[in-house]
Design a protein around this motif. Structure first.
Motif, short mmCIF file in Angstrom:
data_model
loop_
_atom_site.label_atom_id
_atom_site.label_comp_id
_atom_site.label_asym_id
_atom_site.label_seq_id
_atom_site.Cartn_x
_atom_site.Cartn_y
_atom_site.Cartn_z
N GLN A 20 51.24 42.37 33.14
CA GLN A 20 50.62 43.62 33.61
C GLN A 20 49.22 43.37 34.16
N ARG A 21 48.42 42.58 33.42
CA ARG A 21 47.06 42.29 33.86
C ARG A 21 47.06 41.53 35.19
N THR A 22 47.98 40.59 35.34
CA THR A 22 48.02 39.79 36.57
C THR A 22 48.34 40.67 37.77
N LEU A 23 49.35 41.49 37.65
CA LEU A 23 49.72 42.36 38.76
C LEU A 23 48.59 43.33 39.11
N LEU A 24 47.95 43.89 38.10
CA LEU A 24 46.83 44.80 38.36
C LEU A 24 45.66 44.08 39.02
N ALA A 25 45.34 42.88 38.53
CA ALA A 25 44.21 42.14 39.09
C ALA A 25 44.47 41.78 40.55
N VAL A 26 45.68 41.32 40.85
CA VAL A 26 46.01 40.98 42.23
C VAL A 26 45.95 42.22 43.12
N ALA A 27 46.52 43.33 42.66
CA ALA A 27 46.50 44.57 43.45
C ALA A 27 45.08 45.04 43.68
N GLU A 28 44.25 44.98 42.65
CA GLU A 28 42.87 45.43 42.80
C GLU A 28 42.08 44.54 43.75
N ASP A 29 42.26 43.23 43.66
CA ASP A 29 41.58 42.32 44.57
C ASP A 29 41.99 42.56 46.02
N LEU A 30 43.27 42.79 46.24
CA LEU A 30 43.75 43.01 47.60
C LEU A 30 43.22 44.32 48.18
N ASN A 31 42.97 45.30 47.32
CA ASN A 31 42.59 46.63 47.79
C ASN A 31 41.11 46.96 47.63
N GLU A 32 40.33 46.02 47.10
CA GLU A 32 38.91 46.29 46.92
C GLU A 32 38.20 46.42 48.27
N ARG A 33 37.34 47.41 48.39
CA ARG A 33 36.62 47.67 49.65
C ARG A 33 35.12 47.71 49.39
N ASP A 34 34.36 47.45 50.46
CA ASP A 34 32.91 47.58 50.35
C ASP A 34 32.50 49.01 50.68
N ALA A 35 31.19 49.25 50.74
CA ALA A 35 30.69 50.61 50.96
C ALA A 35 31.09 51.18 52.31
N HIS A 36 31.48 50.31 53.25
CA HIS A 36 31.88 50.74 54.58
C HIS A 36 33.40 50.82 54.73
N GLY A 37 34.11 50.64 53.61
CA GLY A 37 35.56 50.74 53.66
C GLY A 37 36.26 49.49 54.13
N ARG A 38 35.53 48.39 54.24
CA ARG A 38 36.13 47.13 54.69
C ARG A 38 36.62 46.32 53.50
N ARG A 39 37.69 45.60 53.71
CA ARG A 39 38.23 44.77 52.64
C ARG A 39 37.22 43.71 52.20
N ARG A 41 38.18 40.98 50.50
CA ARG A 41 38.85 39.69 50.72
C ARG A 41 40.19 39.90 51.41
N GLU A 42 40.52 38.96 52.27
CA GLU A 42 41.76 39.04 53.04
C GLU A 42 42.93 38.43 52.31
N ARG A 43 42.66 37.55 51.36
CA ARG A 43 43.73 36.91 50.60
C ARG A 43 43.28 36.69 49.17
N SER A 159 34.66 23.54 48.74
CA SER A 159 34.45 23.96 47.35
C SER A 159 35.38 25.13 47.04
N PRO A 160 36.64 24.83 46.78
CA PRO A 160 37.63 25.90 46.59
C PRO A 160 37.29 26.80 45.39
N ILE A 161 37.50 28.09 45.57
CA ILE A 161 37.33 29.05 44.49
C ILE A 161 38.59 29.90 44.41
N PHE A 162 39.17 29.95 43.24
CA PHE A 162 40.37 30.74 43.01
C PHE A 162 39.98 32.11 42.46
N ASP A 163 40.79 33.09 42.77
CA ASP A 163 40.53 34.44 42.30
C ASP A 163 41.01 34.65 40.87
#
Length: 271
Positions: A20-39, A41-43, A159-163
């Motif tokens: 449950q936590r993994t699916l929620l975290a992935v969904a939230e990361d994909l849908n997180e927006r900045d103050a201007h409504g822009r994503r 992160r793209e992946r 310098s790879p960074i994983f989400d």
């Protein structure tokens, strides 16, 4: 970062919580927006590993209603470690993960095959594997590790960074394929390394290194069973303890242990 510990009654609940936590975290990361409504992160890049707790969590994800709400085309899967065996071996972490979840996502057209970043298998013949010297095994392992390093850099930069890294811990305190008593836990100038003479079968493995794993934004350990309580006590007590390699783990934003009651160290009454 100080680890946060979440306790559940049994192995199944730990796996369900992880799913449950993994699916929620992935969904939230994909849908997180900045103050201007822009994503933001793209992946999203996720590290998987083997072990019964992690594989059970993947199986539970496959049947979770949240799985259909995620844009899997923007999710990439990597491995914290892999058993260096032939591609069709049941020992392969990636094969177990495919059977549990990934192949189904690919078959439905949700997840591109190119988003699954497997470590190289052992392509030698059975006779060549059986007769190989230590030097030959070391060379094969190093070649596989360097190939994975090249893919990491090509996809994620120098310098790879994983989400998100979803890990497991063995009763001896190892994580990925970084074992106590083996020098790989101290390597800091590589992204991936070969591991020969693993104390856990099979003996040949490839693993990401501790500094790379510690840079994940979120790191979660799924840990069940009283056989892991002693190791967990040491891991939580002292960071970067070579006798308990999981103590090298960290997360830049989250560092969680999701454990069963019997895996939890005995409380210190003096605290």
């Amino acid at each position: 970062m100080k680890p946060h510990v979440f306790v559940y009654p049994d192995k199944g609940t730990v796996a369900q919580a992880g799913a449950q936590r993994t699916l929620l975290a992935v969904a939230e990361d994909l849908n997180e927006r900045d103050a201007h409504g822009r994503r933001i992160r793209e992946r999203v890049n996720v590290i998987l590993t083997g072990g019964s707790d992690s594989i059970l969590s993947l199986k539970l994800m496959a049947n979770n209603p949240l799985v259909d709400s995620i844009d899997w085309k923007r999710v990439h899967f990597w491995w914290g470690d892999e058993r260096f065996v032939p591609a069709d071996s049941d020992d392969r972490n990636s094969l177990q993960a495919r059977r549990a979840l990934l192949d189904d996502l690919v078959a439905k057209g949700d997840l591109p095959e190119t988003n699954i970043h497997e470590m190289a298998p052992d392509t030698r013949s059975a006779d060549a594997i059986a007769s190989a010297s230590d030097a030959e095994n070391d060379a094969a392992l190093d070649s596989a590790a360097r190939a994975y390093e090249e893919e990491l850099v090509q996809e994620l930069g120098e310098s790879p960074i994983f989400d998100l890294a979803v890990m497991g811990m063995g009763p001896d305190g190892h994580y990925a394929s970084l074992f106590p008593g083996h020098h790989e836990i101290t390597i800091t100038d590589r992204l991936a390394v070969g591991v020969n003479h693993s104390p856990k079968m099979p003996p040949l493995r490839v693993s990401l290194t501790a500094p790379l794993l510690a840079q994940a934004r979120r790191t979660w350990f799924l840990t069940a069973g009283e056989g892991k309580a002693n190791a967990l006590a040491h891991v939580l007590e002292k960071p970067n303890n070579v006798d308990y390699p999981s103590s090298f783990a960290n997360g830049t934003e989250e560092y969680h242990w999701i454990v069963t009651e019997d895996a939890l160290p005995e409380p210190d009454d003096k605290a």
